[in-house]
Design a protein around this motif. Structure first.
Motif, PDB file in Angstrom:
ATOM      1  N   GLU A  60     -31.224  -2.992  -7.377  1.00 23.53           N
ATOM      2  CA  GLU A  60     -30.868  -4.420  -7.343  1.00 23.53           C
ATOM      3  C   GLU A  60     -31.472  -5.053  -6.092  1.00 23.53           C
ATOM      4  OE1 GLU A  60     -26.652  -6.615  -7.652  1.00 23.53           O
ATOM      5  OE2 GLU A  60     -26.871  -5.364  -5.868  1.00 23.53           O
ATOM      6  N   GLN A  61     -31.977  -6.270  -6.246  1.00 21.86           N
ATOM      7  CA  GLN A  61     -32.438  -7.039  -5.085  1.00 21.86           C
ATOM      8  C   GLN A  61     -31.562  -8.285  -4.967  1.00 21.86           C
ATOM      9  OE1 GLN A  61     -37.121  -6.561  -4.477  1.00 21.86           O
ATOM     10  NE2 GLN A  61     -36.642  -7.638  -6.341  1.00 21.86           N
ATOM     11  N   THR A  62     -31.063  -8.541  -3.764  1.00 18.15           N
ATOM     12  CA  THR A  62     -30.224  -9.738  -3.599  1.00 18.15           C
ATOM     13  C   THR A  62     -31.080 -10.971  -3.299  1.00 18.15           C
ATOM     14  OG1 THR A  62     -29.917  -9.123  -1.293  1.00 18.15           O
ATOM     15  CG2 THR A  62     -28.170  -8.474  -2.834  1.00 18.15           C
TER      16      THR A  62
ATOM     17  N   GLY B  55     -34.743 -11.110  -4.198  1.00 20.22           N
ATOM     18  CA  GLY B  55     -36.058 -10.762  -4.730  1.00 20.22           C
ATOM     19  C   GLY B  55     -36.973 -11.980  -4.653  1.00 20.22           C
ATOM     20  N   ARG B  56     -38.185 -11.761  -4.195  1.00 18.51           N
ATOM     21  CA  ARG B  56     -39.107 -12.876  -3.984  1.00 18.51           C
ATOM     22  C   ARG B  56     -40.250 -12.876  -4.984  1.00 18.51           C
ATOM     23  NH1 ARG B  56     -41.859 -12.363   0.245  1.00 18.51           N
ATOM     24  NH2 ARG B  56     -41.246 -10.347   1.072  1.00 18.51           N
ATOM     25  N   GLY B  57     -40.666 -14.085  -5.394  1.00 16.90           N
ATOM     26  CA  GLY B  57     -41.813 -14.237  -6.284  1.00 16.90           C
ATOM     27  C   GLY B  57     -42.918 -15.002  -5.584  1.00 16.90           C
ATOM     28  N   ARG B  58     -43.941 -15.326  -6.319  1.00 10.63           N
ATOM     29  CA  ARG B  58     -45.053 -16.092  -5.758  1.00 10.63           C
ATOM     30  C   ARG B  58     -44.624 -17.504  -5.426  1.00 10.63           C
ATOM     31  NH1 ARG B  58     -49.630 -17.773  -8.207  1.00 10.63           N
ATOM     32  NH2 ARG B  58     -48.539 -17.942 -10.180  1.00 10.63           N
ATOM     33  N   LEU B  59     -45.353 -18.138  -4.531  1.00  9.76           N
ATOM     34  CA  LEU B  59     -45.176 -19.551  -4.193  1.00  9.76           C
ATOM     35  C   LEU B  59     -43.733 -19.883  -3.811  1.00  9.76           C
ATOM     36  CD1 LEU B  59     -47.304 -20.913  -7.219  1.00  9.76           C
ATOM     37  CD2 LEU B  59     -48.117 -20.490  -4.904  1.00  9.76           C
TER      38      LEU B  59
ATOM     39  N   ASP C  77     -32.185  -6.522   0.019  1.00 12.92           N
ATOM     40  CA  ASP C  77     -32.574  -7.940  -0.150  1.00 12.92           C
ATOM     41  C   ASP C  77     -33.851  -8.035  -0.999  1.00 12.92           C
ATOM     42  OD1 ASP C  77     -34.049  -6.786   1.900  1.00 12.92           O
ATOM     43  OD2 ASP C  77     -33.899  -8.493   3.261  1.00 12.92           O
ATOM     44  N   SER C  78     -34.904  -7.356  -0.536  1.00 13.31           N
ATOM     45  CA  SER C  78     -36.174  -7.387  -1.278  1.00 13.31           C
ATOM     46  C   SER C  78     -36.963  -6.133  -0.906  1.00 13.31           C
ATOM     47  CB  SER C  78     -36.963  -8.647  -0.889  1.00 13.31           C
ATOM     48  OG  SER C  78     -38.353  -8.429  -0.989  1.00 13.31           O
ATOM     49  N   THR C  79     -37.478  -5.438  -1.898  1.00 17.24           N
ATOM     50  CA  THR C  79     -38.254  -4.222  -1.586  1.00 17.24           C
ATOM     51  C   THR C  79     -39.517  -4.591  -0.810  1.00 17.24           C
ATOM     52  OG1 THR C  79     -39.374  -4.313  -3.720  1.00 17.24           O
ATOM     53  CG2 THR C  79     -37.408  -2.914  -3.584  1.00 17.24           C
ATOM     54  N   ASN C  80     -40.081  -5.782  -1.079  1.00 17.21           N
ATOM     55  CA  ASN C  80     -41.275  -6.195  -0.327  1.00 17.21           C
ATOM     56  C   ASN C  80     -40.942  -6.417   1.150  1.00 17.21           C
ATOM     57  OD1 ASN C  80     -42.974  -6.241  -2.591  1.00 17.21           O
ATOM     58  ND2 ASN C  80     -43.977  -8.113  -1.904  1.00 17.21           N
ATOM     59  N   THR C  81     -39.791  -7.045   1.404  1.00 23.95           N
ATOM     60  CA  THR C  81     -39.408  -7.317   2.794  1.00 23.95           C
ATOM     61  C   THR C  81     -39.199  -5.997   3.533  1.00 23.95           C
ATOM     62  OG1 THR C  81     -38.353  -9.335   2.040  1.00 23.95           O
ATOM     63  CG2 THR C  81     -37.741  -8.575   4.231  1.00 23.95           C
TER      64      THR C  81
ATOM     65  N   LYS D 247     -44.989 -14.355 -23.528  1.00 19.72           N
ATOM     66  CA  LYS D 247     -43.918 -14.475 -22.527  1.00 19.72           C
ATOM     67  C   LYS D 247     -44.146 -13.464 -21.412  1.00 19.72           C
ATOM     68  CE  LYS D 247     -40.521 -15.658 -26.073  1.00 19.72           C
ATOM     69  NZ  LYS D 247     -39.246 -15.216 -26.680  1.00 19.72           N
ATOM     70  N   LYS D 248     -43.581 -13.782 -20.231  1.00 23.63           N
ATOM     71  CA  LYS D 248     -43.824 -12.923 -19.068  1.00 23.63           C
ATOM     72  C   LYS D 248     -42.884 -11.723 -19.059  1.00 23.63           C
ATOM     73  CE  LYS D 248     -43.763 -13.502 -14.018  1.00 23.63           C
ATOM     74  NZ  LYS D 248     -44.159 -14.441 -12.956  1.00 23.63           N
ATOM     75  N   CYS D 249     -43.439 -10.527 -18.837  1.00 23.00           N
ATOM     76  CA  CYS D 249     -42.578  -9.343 -18.724  1.00 23.00           C
ATOM     77  C   CYS D 249     -42.723  -8.688 -17.351  1.00 23.00           C
ATOM     78  CB  CYS D 249     -42.877  -8.333 -19.830  1.00 23.00           C
ATOM     79  SG  CYS D 249     -44.510  -7.621 -19.709  1.00 23.00           S
ATOM     80  N   CYS D 250     -43.684  -9.141 -16.563  1.00 26.53           N
ATOM     81  CA  CYS D 250     -43.888  -8.526 -15.236  1.00 26.53           C
ATOM     82  C   CYS D 250     -44.550  -9.528 -14.297  1.00 26.53           C
ATOM     83  CB  CYS D 250     -44.772  -7.286 -15.400  1.00 26.53           C
ATOM     84  SG  CYS D 250     -45.449  -6.655 -13.843  1.00 26.53           S
ATOM     85  N   GLY D 251     -44.086  -9.523 -13.062  1.00 27.37           N
ATOM     86  CA  GLY D 251     -44.700 -10.360 -12.033  1.00 27.37           C
ATOM     87  C   GLY D 251     -45.084  -9.495 -10.842  1.00 27.37           C
ATOM     88  N   ILE D 252     -46.133  -9.899 -10.162  1.00 25.37           N
ATOM     89  CA  ILE D 252     -46.632  -9.108  -9.025  1.00 25.37           C
ATOM     90  C   ILE D 252     -46.759 -10.011  -7.798  1.00 25.37           C
ATOM     91  CG2 ILE D 252     -48.697  -7.898  -8.160  1.00 25.37           C
ATOM     92  CD1 ILE D 252     -48.972  -7.004 -11.208  1.00 25.37           C
TER      93      ILE D 252
HETATM   94  C1  BTN Z   1     -43.891 -13.478  -9.455  1.00 31.19           C
HETATM   95  O1  BTN Z   1     -43.969 -13.388 -10.682  1.00 31.19           O
HETATM   96  O2  BTN Z   1     -43.827 -14.594  -8.885  1.00 31.19           O
HETATM   97  C2  BTN Z   1     -43.900 -12.227  -8.639  1.00 31.19           C
HETATM   98  C3  BTN Z   1     -42.605 -11.483  -8.745  1.00 31.19           C
HETATM   99  C4  BTN Z   1     -42.593 -10.206  -7.933  1.00 31.19           C
HETATM  100  C5  BTN Z   1     -41.246  -9.528  -7.937  1.00 31.19           C
HETATM  101  C6  BTN Z   1     -41.270  -8.175  -7.265  1.00 31.19           C
HETATM  102  S1  BTN Z   1     -39.790  -7.269  -7.555  1.00 31.19           S
HETATM  103  C7  BTN Z   1     -40.237  -6.085  -6.351  1.00 31.19           C
HETATM  104  C8  BTN Z   1     -40.894  -6.839  -5.212  1.00 31.19           C
HETATM  105  N1  BTN Z   1     -39.895  -7.281  -4.255  1.00 31.19           N
HETATM  106  C9  BTN Z   1     -39.796  -8.614  -4.224  1.00 31.19           C
HETATM  107  O3  BTN Z   1     -39.003  -9.254  -3.507  1.00 31.19           O
HETATM  108  N2  BTN Z   1     -40.663  -9.157  -5.078  1.00 31.19           N
HETATM  109  C10 BTN Z   1     -41.460  -8.161  -5.751  1.00 31.19           C
END
Ligand code: BTN
Length: 260
Positions: free
Chosen positions: A49-51, A53-57, A26-30, A120-125
């Motif tokens: 693959e993440q089913t 995947g979560r981002g900020r906000l 589902d998400s590596t962070n979870t 343009k964005k290439c990476c999110g944290i």
């Molecule tokens: C963002 O730009 O809002 C942050 C994106 C972060 C994505 C990474 S992918 C690996 C890790 N697992 C997640 O569910 N989210 C972060």
């Protein structure tokens, strides 16, 4: 991505030495959060693959299967909660340095936790932690990099890019991952020594938004001003007339557009 493949390329002592690798999750962070208490410093959770995947906000993070890098690193810094914002800057700086070292591209940092190329964005944290008795241990650094993505849906084409599209060649994902883990381990010394100023300084050198007119969107409000500097806790000082505001979060756009 096989654990053995990753291990063979590692040059670190602890970061990435313990690996949880998934074809799909589902998400590596979870997942990282669920094992964080006993996982140990520098544990890596990575998925093809993440089913979910979560981002900020509360946003989601989509990434094509087996083309990119989606991973989380567990760290256990002895850091006061008010300095937690520094950790995503630290991760961003390390990713930017490693990308530059391996591709010769010059990534830029955008506050609070994006890496940009050609505007343009290439990476999110996504850095996450849970407070235990006022102290935040451990912390999950979630990193998503568009590595070999060769196409984006039309609605993302103007805002997203990949290392492949910028460098015009395929990038070795394992090699890049190993370089990122090495950079994270090297700079981690400063986190352990609570020396955040050098991280902030290194980050600002890669941030073209500093000193420029920007708009910051926060909870539906837009604030305009000059991006003055970052404080040592990672907050952004926005200068508007004779007023200074310290911002902890928000979406930044440079008002006079992108210049490299
Ligand atoms: C963002 O730009 O809002 C942050 C994106 C972060 C994505 C990474 S992918 C690996 C890790 N697992 C997640 O569910 N989210 C972060």
């Amino acid at each position: 991505m096989l654990e053995r493949e990753i291990q063979e390329q590692l040059t670190t002592k602890t970061f990435g030495r313990r690996i949880f690798s998934f074809e799909s999750i589902d998400s590596t962070n979870t997942f990282a959060k669920s094992i964080a208490q006993d996982a140990g410093e520098g544990t890596l959770v990575i998925a093809e693959e993440q089913t979910h995947g979560r981002g900020r906000l509360g946003r989601s993070w989509h990434s094509g299967k087996s083309k990119n890098l989606t991973f989380s690193v567990i760290i256990t810094p002895d850091i006061a909660p008010e300095y937690l914002g520094v950790l995503s800057l630290y991760a961003g700086l390390c990713v930017a340095e490693a990308i530059e070292e391996r591709t010769q591209l010059v990534p830029e940092c955008k506050w609070p936790n994006d890496i940009m190329m050609s505007g343009k964005k290439c990476c999110g944290i996504l850095s996450e932690s849970t407070l235990v008795k006022g102290k935040a241990v451990p912390v999950i650094l979630g990193i998503g990099i568009n590595v070999n993505e060769n196409d984006f849906p039309p609605e993302l084409r103007t805002v997203a890019t990949s290392l492949f599209l910028e460098a015009k060649r395929m990038i070795d994902r394992v090699d890049l991952l190993a370089a990122i883990l090495k950079t994270l381990e090297d700079w981690y010394r400063l986190i352990r020594e609570n020396d955040y100023a050098r991280i902030i300084h290194g980050w600002q050198l890669r941030a073209p938004m500093m000193g420029r007119a920007i708009a910051v969107q926060q909870n539906g409000n837009i604030m305009n001003g000059i991006a003055q500097r970052l404080n040592t806790d990672g907050s952004l000082v926005l200068c508007s007339g004779d007023m200074e505001m310290n911002l902890m979060a928000g979406d930044v756009s440079i008002i006079d557009g992108y210049r490299s």
